[in-house]
Design a protein around this motif. Structure first.
Motif, short mmCIF file in Angstrom:
data_model
loop_
_atom_site.label_atom_id
_atom_site.label_comp_id
_atom_site.label_asym_id
_atom_site.label_seq_id
_atom_site.Cartn_x
_atom_site.Cartn_y
_atom_site.Cartn_z
N GLY A 181 1.26 -1.49 -0.04
CA GLY A 181 -0.19 0.06 0.10
C GLY A 181 0.46 1.36 -0.01
N THR A 182 0.01 2.39 0.40
CA THR A 182 0.88 3.78 0.52
C THR A 182 1.16 4.33 1.52
N LEU A 183 2.43 5.00 1.86
CA LEU A 183 2.49 5.42 2.46
C LEU A 183 1.57 6.58 3.20
N LEU A 184 1.68 6.13 5.44
CA LEU A 184 0.61 6.38 5.43
C LEU A 184 -0.62 7.54 5.09
N GLN A 185 -0.94 5.90 4.68
CA GLN A 185 -2.40 5.98 4.12
C GLN A 185 -2.60 3.81 4.94
N LEU A 186 -3.63 3.82 6.10
CA LEU A 186 -3.82 2.22 5.69
C LEU A 186 -5.79 2.32 5.53
N LEU A 187 -5.98 1.44 4.33
CA LEU A 187 -6.67 1.38 4.05
C LEU A 187 -8.14 0.24 4.52
N THR A 188 -9.07 0.95 4.36
CA THR A 188 -10.19 -0.10 5.11
C THR A 188 -10.99 -0.07 3.94
N GLY A 189 -10.83 -0.43 3.02
CA GLY A 189 -12.19 -0.58 1.77
C GLY A 189 -11.44 -0.25 0.64
N LEU A 190 -11.77 -1.24 -0.39
CA LEU A 190 -11.49 -1.21 -2.06
C LEU A 190 -12.55 -1.22 -2.75
N ARG A 191 -12.55 -1.03 -3.89
CA ARG A 191 -13.53 -1.02 -4.41
C ARG A 191 -12.99 -2.39 -5.58
N GLY A 192 -13.91 -2.70 -6.22
CA GLY A 192 -14.09 -4.25 -6.65
C GLY A 192 -14.11 -3.93 -8.13
N ASN A 193 -13.52 -4.97 -9.05
CA ASN A 193 -13.83 -4.38 -10.40
C ASN A 193 -13.95 -6.16 -11.05
N LEU A 194 -15.26 -5.21 -11.84
CA LEU A 194 -15.78 -6.43 -13.25
C LEU A 194 -15.75 -5.84 -14.78
N TYR A 195 -14.75 -6.52 -15.06
CA TYR A 195 -14.24 -6.30 -16.85
C TYR A 195 -15.10 -6.99 -17.39
N THR A 196 -15.34 -6.19 -18.48
CA THR A 196 -16.43 -7.04 -19.94
C THR A 196 -16.00 -6.33 -21.27
N GLU A 197 -16.56 -7.67 -21.78
CA GLU A 197 -16.49 -7.02 -23.49
C GLU A 197 -17.45 -7.10 -23.99
N ILE A 198 -18.07 -5.77 -24.36
CA ILE A 198 -19.43 -5.47 -25.56
C ILE A 198 -19.18 -6.09 -26.27
N ASP A 248 -23.41 3.79 1.72
CA ASP A 248 -23.39 4.75 2.05
C ASP A 248 -21.54 4.53 3.06
N PRO A 249 -20.98 5.89 3.07
CA PRO A 249 -20.46 5.23 4.32
C PRO A 249 -20.08 5.93 5.55
N SER A 250 -19.43 5.01 6.83
CA SER A 250 -19.52 5.43 7.73
C SER A 250 -19.34 7.23 7.94
N PRO A 251 -20.46 7.96 9.40
CA PRO A 251 -20.04 9.56 9.33
C PRO A 251 -18.85 9.93 9.87
N GLU A 252 -17.90 7.95 10.49
CA GLU A 252 -16.40 7.80 10.78
C GLU A 252 -15.81 8.52 9.75
N GLU A 253 -15.63 7.22 9.07
CA GLU A 253 -14.95 7.83 7.92
C GLU A 253 -14.98 8.86 6.93
N LEU A 254 -16.49 9.22 6.45
CA LEU A 254 -16.26 10.92 5.67
C LEU A 254 -15.95 11.79 6.35
N ASN A 288 -14.37 8.37 -5.65
CA ASN A 288 -13.66 7.68 -5.84
C ASN A 288 -13.65 6.01 -5.22
N PHE A 289 -14.07 6.51 -4.13
CA PHE A 289 -13.68 5.09 -2.68
C PHE A 289 -15.48 4.96 -2.74
N THR A 290 -16.01 5.33 -2.52
CA THR A 290 -17.43 4.72 -1.96
C THR A 290 -18.12 4.89 -3.19
N ARG A 291 -18.32 5.26 -4.13
CA ARG A 291 -19.33 5.33 -5.59
C ARG A 291 -18.90 3.79 -6.78
N PRO A 292 -19.84 3.50 -7.21
CA PRO A 292 -19.82 2.85 -8.27
C PRO A 292 -18.99 3.61 -9.89
#
Lengths: 452, 452
Positions: A181-198, A248-254, A288-292
């Motif tokens: 990960g990244t310096l001075l960041q502790l991750l508490t969640g990650l977005r997923g990824n669905l990759y498709t071909e149309i 929605d994210p928690s008030p603490e996260e926000l 970026n963190f909580t919206r698809p």
């Protein structure tokens, strides 16, 4: 005990840099088959270092993948077990001409070491390895310790997921430190990824747009209608049901994010775009963190060379991925996308939506557990600053693999790589002071977790 | 006189086929620089044949283009002058593996001769050349005659347009036969073509869709919105003002087309599409001949290889062409397209619309002039059937060049190539009986026009 180890770490900076240089010289490009032996050599290099400090180390193999290095020391009964994850495979170094010094000829300039893998991930797992080495040299760590360093992170591998799945009971851990990960960041969640071909098909053969324009379906025009019907001008995704499961994210996260030094001006400068774009009604970090979201990455078919060719192609296809958030189910979304694409297809065309690669599930980590507090204090001790609790817009599939197979483990994701260290880019680097302070942070972490 | 010439033509079929084979052996691929000398050889081959029959023949050159062969015989004072247009350059023969016999090794099978250029255009201009040869051998044609056979039709050349422009007065003709058409069809109009590239730029650099998805503009998503905003699901073009100048066809034209043996079932079979698509409210032939349309031909940028890459590219671009009809002005349409694309761009993007290549102007030919009647009778005499008066959905830029520079000439466009002869495709052919009857048709045409 950490004081003696930290003392040793400070005295050994030169030797640590020599070891760092040695690992960086191994061109362990995991996705290129001509570097297969280099990957094995890197695994072997790590294996020997773990064995040398007295850990029980072994290589785990599965299928045709690069081996995962496992190193264990379980001689602290009653104490917690910490598993540290890293990866020794690196991205291909292209474009080569943009490197100031060779990607596998580590060079130190202005306090940073430059080489492919410097920050992603050799500088990271090696700072942990060095911490273990100093701990063993000064009486042994205050807790039980396991390393899992895989060789397939950049390509989406099978060896470590298979190991986690089939030996989950044996691999139970109190804490898992995903050291990627990244310096001075502790991750508490990650977005997923669905990759498709149309893929849109029209006529059975390529047609001349003079002879058939106004008569024949054009898969490109239909594909444009479909893509325009997936996300509107404001950035809101139009697939029915897309947002149903979004939390929605928690008030603490926000509240925590509001202190992050990230703003629109900074992002405009970073991207060079005339304006940012995204779903209205949400802050930048929420978007970026909580919206698809949904992005098109490329469109295939037809004529793309210089000049003009008036072809109505039989086939056109787009690469489209969706970043998903908790609690969206990628397979539910895939079906909703299929229905929407079929609805948008025109009468003369057929549309097929294919999944590409593996799904990365969105994940929300417990941000309150004792490991987070321990890591925060360890960061503060080594870097003089507490880390930010953030989510990531990107995906690290291995986080989901650990969470799914070791559900009792307290997971945290962090690292010592700066945002501007150029992971995946030419002139990738690691700031040497971050590397050394990182080793001290891990030594503090051992003590903190031992007491947790 | 045509009877003696026709008698000679019938006796000379074997010799004519030998000449045909000889011209087909010359690999005069105009767009490939390695065939430059072959093109010159083909021009020389024609030059000598015209000279041998007593015509005043010369090569015209301009810039770096392939020469245009000019052959004149103006020794019939008081009689009309007919100019016959053809081209000796051919399309590249790829894909080679699909040819049953070599593209430049002419082979006769089932009454057809197979080679690149057999129908487009060597078999066509050579049948006219043979007609002239037989006319000269039997007392000379009943009218004045000029050939203009260029070597740049397939690539969009400069030599012939320059010649027409700079020597328009000298080249005045009563009739111009654009000998590059389809058997039993006389063209009375052609659509024009405006080819463009629509480029959308967003960020200054490629971005990662995990790190920037939901924040950064994606030029592909915006390009899809633009393309979807240019033509709707029904096939109607959405550019404001696009249809303003469009004229309805005459009742006579509509009546003539209703007898053409073209219907939906036939087009579905030909294309293999599940359904046809196009502007509602118009018949199939109206949609192709008299209605303008818009097609996307290819989309550039981003990632199109196998697998997944989560890039938000800095740039995306589409190749888009519009088939235009009288009296649409391509440059007025280009400006309207620019405005519409700019209106549809999103805040984080910039859009630039570039013209690609030369504009082909739409053209409507006089369908009542005496040359049309003469050609009809000549077709009927040689093929036993009167031709259909149709427009074409495609463009032949040289028709506009003749019309613009020789405004007093009565132009007609036709030929002896079947719809299924595979112009531009592997195994291109010409039915030998059509080639020979074509020669007779031209001999009849000489007589008919001499009296017109």
């Amino acid at each position: 005990m950490s004081e003696a180890a930290i003392e040793l770490a400070r005295r050994s900076r030169g030797l640590a840099e020599a070891d760092f240089t040695e690992e960086l010289r191994i061109p362990s490009v995991g996705t290129l088959s001509r570097h297969r032996e280099d990957c094995r050599q890197n695994a072997q290099w790590l294996l020997e270092r773990f064995q040398r400090m007295g850990m029980d180390a072994s290589l785990h193999e599965y299928g045709s993948g690069h081996p995962t290095v496992q190193a264990e020391w379980l001689a602290a009964p009653g104490r917690p077990l910490l598993t540290i994850y890293g990866h020794y495979d690196v991205q291909p170094p292209d474009p080569l001409q943009e490197w100031i010094s060779g990607p596998f000829e580590p060079a130190i300039r202005d306090g940073s070491i430059y080489a492919r893998g410097a920050c992603d991930n050799k500088g990271q797992h090696l700072s942990s390895l060095k911490a273990a080495e100093y701990a063993f040299a000064t009486g042994g760590p205050a807790l039980n310790l396991r390393f899992l360093v895989e060789g397939e992170e950049e390509g989406g591998g099978e060896v470590l997921p298979h190991l986690l799945k089939t030996e989950a009971e044996r691999l139970r851990s109190d804490f898992v430190f995903i050291h990627d990960g990244t310096l001075l960041q502790l991750l508490t969640g990650l977005r997923g990824n669905l990759y498709t071909e149309i893929e849109v098909t029209g006529a059975a053969i390529d047609l001349h747009s003079g002879a058939f324009g106004g008569l024949a379906p054009n898969p490109f025009n239909t594909l444009a209608l479909i893509l325009a019907g997936l996300k509107d001008r404001t950035g809101r995704v139009l697939i029915p049901g897309f947002y149903d499961a979004v939390k929605d994210p928690s008030p603490e996260e926000l509240a925590s994010w509001s202190t992050l030094p990230i703003n629109e001006e900074m992002l405009l400068q970073l991207t060079g775009a005339p304006a940012l774009e995204g779903e209205p009604g949400y802050s930048l970090l929420e978007r970026n963190f909580t919206r698809p979201t949904l992005d098109v990455h490329g469109v295939m078919g037809g004529f793309t060379d210089e000049g003009s060719k008036t072809v109505i192609p039989a086939r056109a296809a787009a690469k489209v991925s969706m970043r998903l958030v908790p609690d969206q189910d990628p397979f539910v979304i895939l079906e909703a996308l299929r229905r929407q694409a079929e609805t948008l297809a025109t009468p003369g065309t057929r549309v097929v939506v294919k999944q590409v690669g593996e799904v990365a599930w969105p994940i929300l980590l417990d941000s309150q557990h004792v490991g987070i507090g321990a890591a925060s204090r360890a960061f503060e001790a080594a870097f003089g600053q507490a880390p930010f609790l953030v989510r990531a817009g990107y995906s690290i599939p291995v986080v989901s693999d650990f969470a799914a197979n070791l559900p009792d483990s307290k997971i945290f994701v962090s690292g010592f790589s700066g945002e501007d260290d150029g992971a995946h880019s030419p002139n990738e680097r690691m700031v040497l002071d971050n590397f050394h302070r990182g080793t001290e942070m891990v030594l503090h972490l051992f003590d903190e977790l031992a007491e947790a």
